[in-house]
Design a protein around this motif. Structure first.
Motif, mmCIF file in Angstrom:
data_model
loop_
_atom_site.group_PDB
_atom_site.id
_atom_site.type_symbol
_atom_site.label_atom_id
_atom_site.label_comp_id
_atom_site.label_asym_id
_atom_site.label_seq_id
_atom_site.Cartn_x
_atom_site.Cartn_y
_atom_site.Cartn_z
ATOM 1 N N UNK A 1 0.847 -1.182 0.000
ATOM 2 C CA UNK A 1 0.000 0.000 0.000
ATOM 3 C C UNK A 1 0.891 1.243 0.000
ATOM 4 N N UNK A 2 0.899 1.956 -1.134
ATOM 5 C CA UNK A 2 1.739 3.148 -1.275
ATOM 6 C C UNK A 2 0.875 4.386 -1.044
ATOM 7 N N UNK A 3 0.616 4.687 0.199
ATOM 8 C CA UNK A 3 -0.194 5.862 0.518
ATOM 9 C C UNK A 3 -1.676 5.562 0.471
ATOM 10 N N UNK A 4 -2.470 6.617 0.357
ATOM 11 C CA UNK A 4 -3.922 6.475 0.458
ATOM 12 C C UNK A 4 -4.565 5.989 -0.834
ATOM 13 N N UNK A 5 -3.894 6.157 -1.973
ATOM 14 C CA UNK A 5 -4.606 5.956 -3.232
ATOM 15 C C UNK A 5 -3.946 4.978 -4.193
ATOM 16 N N UNK A 6 -3.001 4.182 -3.731
ATOM 17 C CA UNK A 6 -2.328 3.265 -4.664
ATOM 18 C C UNK A 6 -1.822 2.022 -3.934
ATOM 19 N N UNK A 7 -1.931 0.884 -4.606
ATOM 20 C CA UNK A 7 -1.366 -0.383 -4.126
ATOM 21 C C UNK A 7 -0.564 -0.984 -5.267
ATOM 22 N N UNK A 8 0.683 -1.362 -4.993
ATOM 23 C CA UNK A 8 1.587 -1.899 -6.007
ATOM 24 C C UNK A 8 1.797 -3.400 -5.814
ATOM 25 N N UNK A 9 1.885 -4.124 -6.924
ATOM 26 C CA UNK A 9 2.306 -5.513 -6.899
ATOM 27 C C UNK A 9 3.830 -5.534 -6.990
ATOM 28 N N UNK A 10 4.500 -5.938 -5.919
ATOM 29 C CA UNK A 10 5.956 -5.862 -5.861
ATOM 30 C C UNK A 10 6.647 -6.760 -6.882
ATOM 31 N N UNK A 11 5.949 -7.782 -7.375
ATOM 32 C CA UNK A 11 6.587 -8.654 -8.362
ATOM 33 C C UNK A 11 6.772 -7.952 -9.700
ATOM 34 N N UNK A 12 6.076 -6.827 -9.908
ATOM 35 C CA UNK A 12 6.241 -6.065 -11.140
ATOM 36 C C UNK A 12 7.196 -4.881 -10.964
ATOM 37 N N UNK A 13 7.721 -4.695 -9.777
ATOM 38 C CA UNK A 13 8.566 -3.532 -9.505
ATOM 39 C C UNK A 13 9.953 -3.714 -10.121
ATOM 40 N N UNK A 14 10.364 -2.767 -10.946
ATOM 41 C CA UNK A 14 11.712 -2.795 -11.529
ATOM 42 C C UNK A 14 12.685 -1.982 -10.690
ATOM 43 N N UNK A 15 12.301 -0.751 -10.361
ATOM 44 C CA UNK A 15 13.143 0.097 -9.523
ATOM 45 C C UNK A 15 12.261 1.162 -8.893
ATOM 46 N N UNK A 16 12.801 1.803 -7.872
ATOM 47 C CA UNK A 16 12.044 2.858 -7.187
ATOM 48 C C UNK A 16 12.986 3.991 -6.808
ATOM 49 N N UNK A 17 12.454 5.197 -6.857
ATOM 50 C CA UNK A 17 13.146 6.383 -6.366
ATOM 51 C C UNK A 17 12.230 7.031 -5.337
ATOM 52 N N UNK A 18 12.661 8.114 -4.774
ATOM 53 C CA UNK A 18 11.807 8.793 -3.803
ATOM 54 C C UNK A 18 10.562 9.382 -4.459
ATOM 55 N N UNK A 19 10.628 9.583 -5.772
ATOM 56 C CA UNK A 19 9.499 10.225 -6.456
ATOM 57 C C UNK A 19 8.539 9.245 -7.099
ATOM 58 N N UNK A 20 9.047 8.066 -7.525
ATOM 59 C CA UNK A 20 8.182 7.177 -8.278
ATOM 60 C C UNK A 20 8.685 5.737 -8.229
ATOM 61 N N UNK A 21 7.774 4.827 -8.570
ATOM 62 C CA UNK A 21 8.106 3.415 -8.742
ATOM 63 C C UNK A 21 7.960 3.077 -10.218
#
Length: 232
Positions: free
Chosen positions: A186-206
């Protein structure tokens, strides 16, 4: 669907051949696959300690060091869903395949059509084991496999479930979150990410493996990193 396939064989040319067959199967099945080759059971287990989300294992049996049967027993102790296929030049170990609920036992040289058939069976079993998110849409009810969901986000009073297509539903995000599993963050109030699709993350975006970029609210970067570490 997305599948992760591990080929564990100390015969590098043959491992490469099996990888090519797996890629050919994916093209025919319209699936996305990530295939990794490992020259030994120990090399596979080193990666497996970090990432336990391999769906299908193509395992040689007689390898230097730990053999394929011992490796299969280690994996089966962690997961009942992983589909194990033995690919070997020896027939002396067929009975041991039953001990680890192996899907199939293929002897070398492998018939390409037979391997493609076995991979189709493996994918069928994985689909049956995959949990679904049930969505009520205008005029229809759909069941979306969790593994196909890349992320969910909120716009106004609707949540959009982004999977093989976009599914907008008028339900609170928290209701949908309750039906998800440990792959999701759960990335904050309005988004949920599937971590298996995550390539990289920065402080501003995934950034997802699809190239999609999802803005991260302030303070979520550290929480996302902790979630990734806990999932390893």
């Amino acid at each position: 669907m997305n599948y992760r396939i591990a080929v564990c064989d100390d015969d590098e040319p043959y491992a490469r051949y099996l990888s090519e067959l797996a890629a050919r199967w994916a093209d025919r099945a319209g699936a996305e696959v990530e295939v990794e080759r490992f020259p030994s059971a120990e090399a596979f287990l080193f990666r497996y300690e970090e990432e336990k989300d391999f769906d299908i294992l193509l395992l040689d049996i007689e390898m230097t060091g730990m053999d394929g049967v011992a490796l299969a027993k280690t994996v089966r102790a962690e997961s009942e869903d992983t589909q194990i296929v033995f690919v070997t030049g020896y027939t002396d170990y067929i009975s041991q395949g039953y001990e680890v609920s192996a899907l199939h036992y293929l002897t070398k040289p492998v018939d390409p059509d037979k391997l493609l058939e076995v991979l189709t069976r493996a994918a069928g079993r994985l689909r049956r084991n995959e949990p679904f998110l049930t969505l009520e849409l205008p005029g229809e009810t759909v069941r979306v496999p969790l593994g196909k969901i890349r992320y969910l986000d909120v716009l106004h009073n609707y949540v959009t479930v982004h999977a093989d297509r976009d599914y907008p539903v008028k339900r609170p995000l928290a209701d949908l979150e309750a039906a998800l599993d440990g792959r999701f963050f759960r990335a904050g109030r309005s988004c949920i990410l599937n971590l298996t699709y995550l390539r990289r993350a920065s402080r501003a975006e995934a950034e997802l493996t699809t190239g999609e970029r999802i803005p991260l609210p302030r303070g979520q970067y550290e929480k996302l990193n902790r979630a990734i570490i806990q999932r390893m």
